[in-house]
Design a protein around this motif. Structure first.
Motif, PDB file in Angstrom:
ATOM      1  N   LYS A  21      -5.676  43.507  14.535  1.00  0.00           N
ATOM      2  CA  LYS A  21      -6.990  43.383  15.182  1.00  0.00           C
ATOM      3  C   LYS A  21      -8.105  43.195  14.152  1.00  0.00           C
ATOM      4  CE  LYS A  21      -6.093  47.065  17.663  1.00  0.00           C
ATOM      5  NZ  LYS A  21      -6.253  48.254  18.538  1.00  0.00           N
ATOM      6  N   PHE A  24      -6.981  39.407  12.133  1.00  0.00           N
ATOM      7  CA  PHE A  24      -7.172  38.165  12.896  1.00  0.00           C
ATOM      8  C   PHE A  24      -8.625  37.680  12.850  1.00  0.00           C
ATOM      9  CE2 PHE A  24      -7.737  35.879  16.997  1.00  0.00           C
ATOM     10  CZ  PHE A  24      -6.963  34.778  16.676  1.00  0.00           C
TER      11      PHE A  24
ATOM     12  N   ASP B  56     -13.340  44.031  16.114  1.00  0.00           N
ATOM     13  CA  ASP B  56     -11.892  43.944  16.315  1.00  0.00           C
ATOM     14  C   ASP B  56     -11.566  42.852  17.320  1.00  0.00           C
ATOM     15  OD1 ASP B  56     -11.462  45.910  14.545  1.00  0.00           O
ATOM     16  OD2 ASP B  56     -10.822  47.434  15.987  1.00  0.00           O
ATOM     17  N   GLU B  57     -10.524  42.101  17.003  1.00  0.00           N
ATOM     18  CA  GLU B  57     -10.117  41.047  17.930  1.00  0.00           C
ATOM     19  C   GLU B  57      -8.594  40.914  17.836  1.00  0.00           C
ATOM     20  OE1 GLU B  57     -12.040  37.297  17.316  1.00  0.00           O
ATOM     21  OE2 GLU B  57     -10.755  36.291  18.757  1.00  0.00           O
ATOM     22  N   ALA B  58      -7.978  41.109  18.942  1.00  0.00           N
ATOM     23  CA  ALA B  58      -6.512  41.046  18.923  1.00  0.00           C
ATOM     24  C   ALA B  58      -6.052  39.604  18.840  1.00  0.00           C
ATOM     25  CB  ALA B  58      -5.947  41.699  20.170  1.00  0.00           C
ATOM     26  N   PRO B  59      -5.058  39.328  18.081  1.00  0.00           N
ATOM     27  CA  PRO B  59      -4.485  37.975  18.031  1.00  0.00           C
ATOM     28  C   PRO B  59      -3.751  37.674  19.330  1.00  0.00           C
ATOM     29  CG  PRO B  59      -3.165  39.487  16.736  1.00  0.00           C
ATOM     30  CD  PRO B  59      -4.344  40.261  17.221  1.00  0.00           C
ATOM     31  N   PRO B  60      -3.352  36.427  19.544  1.00  0.00           N
ATOM     32  CA  PRO B  60      -2.601  36.120  20.778  1.00  0.00           C
ATOM     33  C   PRO B  60      -1.404  37.048  20.941  1.00  0.00           C
ATOM     34  CG  PRO B  60      -3.069  34.119  19.550  1.00  0.00           C
ATOM     35  CD  PRO B  60      -3.537  35.255  18.700  1.00  0.00           C
ATOM     36  N   LEU B  63       1.994  36.337  19.508  1.00  0.00           N
ATOM     37  CA  LEU B  63       2.167  36.231  18.048  1.00  0.00           C
ATOM     38  C   LEU B  63       3.111  37.292  17.498  1.00  0.00           C
ATOM     39  CD1 LEU B  63       1.213  34.641  15.570  1.00  0.00           C
ATOM     40  CD2 LEU B  63      -0.554  36.359  15.239  1.00  0.00           C
ATOM     41  N   GLN B  64       2.991  38.473  18.043  1.00  0.00           N
ATOM     42  CA  GLN B  64       3.824  39.568  17.525  1.00  0.00           C
ATOM     43  C   GLN B  64       5.313  39.229  17.662  1.00  0.00           C
ATOM     44  OE1 GLN B  64       2.911  43.437  19.070  1.00  0.00           O
ATOM     45  NE2 GLN B  64       4.579  44.422  17.970  1.00  0.00           N
ATOM     46  N   LYS B  66       6.581  36.340  17.989  1.00  0.00           N
ATOM     47  CA  LYS B  66       6.864  35.178  17.136  1.00  0.00           C
ATOM     48  C   LYS B  66       7.139  35.636  15.694  1.00  0.00           C
ATOM     49  CE  LYS B  66       4.961  30.623  16.112  1.00  0.00           C
ATOM     50  NZ  LYS B  66       3.724  29.844  16.065  1.00  0.00           N
TER      51      LYS B  66
END
Lengths: 180, 430
Positions: A21, A24, B56-60, B63-64, B66
């Protein structure tokens, strides 16, 4: 990280859970495109997994190592996108070890993500105390990934001046943080 | 610290050195350049804090998966499994070890009863297992100094204690002995319950000196049914003693049978082994002898061929002339002969009787033609070798050959006959 070094996949999952978090948006801020950022984030975690033994050779400081690694990888990608000279450099294992993997100073204190989040308000205040010029050169260097010469060219000022401004920005930030 | 160094350090931590400058800076550090590493570390930490202020920004979400699909599963889990297995095995080993120690070691668990009787480990078990039925044991007299196998009584520190032990037994257990199975991996607390405590009693009262209770593996005892004061000679018999009595007999018997059968099988195997071995050894010896005989035959054949090769080859010639050579003293018999092929100008000298000569001498064969002697060859005959090839026959027409003559000459031979004549023979006239 100790568990990652021991090839514990669950430890990497935990690192991903905690750091993704933060990493990214950092990578996205550097490269701009979310898709590219996601791809780079993926690479970063694979590097963490595959090069964990390199981390083991350094002082234990997971936060700084991971953040710097992600930042270096993103900046390298950004530089390749805009600079033909950078793009011509072959990205291989040796290149990654030399220019992407962070090298932490021997005397560095250990920081964890929790600690970093604790001092986040203090850091924001310390950053606010910098002059606009200092903030700008710092932004150009850290997020835009410009080199000293590129910043000098962009601002049309001598490289020496850029060096001094970067130095002042970094040291003042440190001083401000210590005062907080 | 020089300002330049600070500038370099700042540029390094801010990440604005190009690769060439970066390498230069790192080389400087690696080569012991004067740099405050603590300060550099602080600056690195400061720079790393810059992104902490980002939202904070969660990735897609995908992705985890992947990422972790690319990491082989068998690396980490294997270790985990190994660790678990190790821990499990260690646990089993430890428990087994404890069991073995309990079984084999006569080590006692000492229960000291300084002022009052303590059935610390036993009472817990009894509370669980015994119901309704009270067994009142009042003691006041000294325990006899003939302790049961479960006790050791030290009379020096006698303490008279009056105790009442209440045992509650379940209804269904009142008329039959209670046998408790010991779980294999019982926790420590459970094991304590199973310590066998047999309390000696003397009618209504009993006195305990220092009491030592032996800890055994199976600690459940047979409780006599009903309320009853247990006499010394009615000491409850531990279950394992009963079981071990019969069990050990059968165990011993079966062990003996197994041992005997094993020994028998071993003896049979040994006999078979040695008999087979001796047979095979004999066969090997016979075969070796046969091999030696055959080898010697082959050698003799080879020797024969080697020694008679000139003769054998001479038989290939179409026109073969035989010139018998006889000694000067002997008349009518010959001691050697010369076999000649005029067409190939090859021949063989055959000794039927080899004259004795010293090492410094040789036998030289001469061809006599028109009164002239021509050397045909110098020979050092050996025992067993009868045939000697003649490869240097002088180019003299055969019709002009008068005779052959063999003389004793020096070891290297002579240009002209100088020694005594040994054999001679006239060339046959056509």
């Amino acid at each position: 990280m100790t568990l990652v070094i021991k090839r514990d996949k669950t430890a990497l999952v935990e690192i991903y859970r905690r750091y993704s978090k933060l990493l990214f948006p950092l990578i996205k801020k550097i490269v701009g495109e979310p898709e590219i950022a996601a791809g780079l984030l993926e690479e970063v975690f694979l590097i963490i997994w595959n090069k964990a033994h390199k981390y083991a050779e350094q002082p234990d400081n997971p936060y700084t190592w991971i953040i710097t690694l992600a930042r270096n990888r993103a900046v390298d990608s950004a530089r390749r996108g805009r600079n033909s000279l950078s793009a011509s450099q072959y990205y291989d294992d040796d290149y990654e070890n030399r220019f992407i993997l962070p090298r932490l100073a021997e005397g560095i204190d250990s920081i964890t993500l929790d600690l970093a989040q604790k001092i986040k308000p203090n850091f924001e205040e310390a950053l606010d105390k910098l002059t606009d010029a200092q903030k700008y050169v710092l932004h150009l260097a850290y997020y835009d990934g410009y080199t000293l010469n590129e910043i000098a060219g962009k601002l049309n000022i001598p490289v020496e001046t850029v060096r001094v401004k970067i130095k002042n920005a970094v040291y003042n930030l440190r001083e401000n943080l210590l005062m907080e | 610290m020089a300002e330049t160094l600070k500038e370099m350090m700042s540029a390094y931590v801010a990440g604005c050195l190009d690769n060439a400058n970066l390498v230069q800076f790192l080389d400087y550090i690696d080569n012991g350049g004067e740099i405050n590493k603590d300060e550099l570390g602080e600056l690195q930490n400061v720079a790393a804090l810059i992104p902490i202020i980002l939202e904070d920004e969660a990735p897609p979400a995908s992705l985890q998966n992947k990422i972790f699909q690319q990491i082989p599963d068998n690396e980490a889990p294997q270790k985990i499994i190994t660790k678990t297995k190790k821990a499990h095995l260690r646990e089993i080993l430890e428990s087994k070890k404890k069991e073995v120690e309990k079984e084999s070691s006569p080590e006692d668990i000492e229960i000291e009863v300084p002022e009052e009787v303590s059935f610390k480990s036993a009472s817990k078990r009894e509370k669980k297992e015994v119901k309704e039925e009270d067994l009142t044991i009042e003691s006041g007299t000294a325990v006899p100094e003939t302790p049961a196998s479960d006790f050791e009584v030290e009379p020096e520190s006698k303490v008279t204690v009056k105790t009442t032990v209440k045992e509650e037994l379940p209804e269904e257990d009142t008329n039959k002995p209670h046998v408790e199975e010991e779980p294999i991996f019982a926790p420590k607390a459970e094991k304590k319950k199973k310590e066998k405590v047999t309390v000696p009693r003397d009618e209504e009262s009993e006195s305990f000196s220092h009491v030592t209770v032996k800890k055994t593996v199976r600690t459940t005892m047979i409780v006599p049914p009903g309320d009853k004061v247990i006499e010394d000679n009615e000491r409850p018999v531990p279950v394992e003693e009963c079981e071990e009595g019969n069990g050990s007999f059968f165990n011993t018997l079966s062990a003996k049978i197994v041992t005997a059968v094993s020994i028998l099988v071993a003896v049979i195997l040994l006999i078979l082994y040695f008999s087979t071995k001796s047979n095979l050894t004999e066969k090997v010896t016979t075969l070796q002898k046969e091999k030696t005989v055959l080898q010697s035959e082959v050698n003799s054949k080879n020797d024969f061929i080697a020694s008679n090769l000139p003769l054998i080859e001479s038989f290939n010639q179409k026109d073969l002339i035989v010139v018998p050579l006889a000694g000067t003293a002997d008349q009518g018999s010959y001691d050697a002969r010369v076999l000649l092929s005029p067409s190939s100008r090859m021949g063989v000298l055959q000794f039927l009787r080899i004259p004795k000569i010293s090492d410094k001498e040789s036998l030289q064969l001469w061809l006599i033609s028109k009164g002239q002697s021509y050397s045909v060859g110098v020979f050092h005959p050996k025992e067993g070798q009868k045939f000697y090839p003649l490869n240097k026959i002088p180019h003299i027409p055969f019709e002009e050959i008068e005779m052959f003559r063999m003389t004793k000459e020096p070891a290297s031979g002579s240009e002209f006959p100088s020694g005594s004549t040994v054999y001679f023979g006239a060339f046959p006239v056509k």
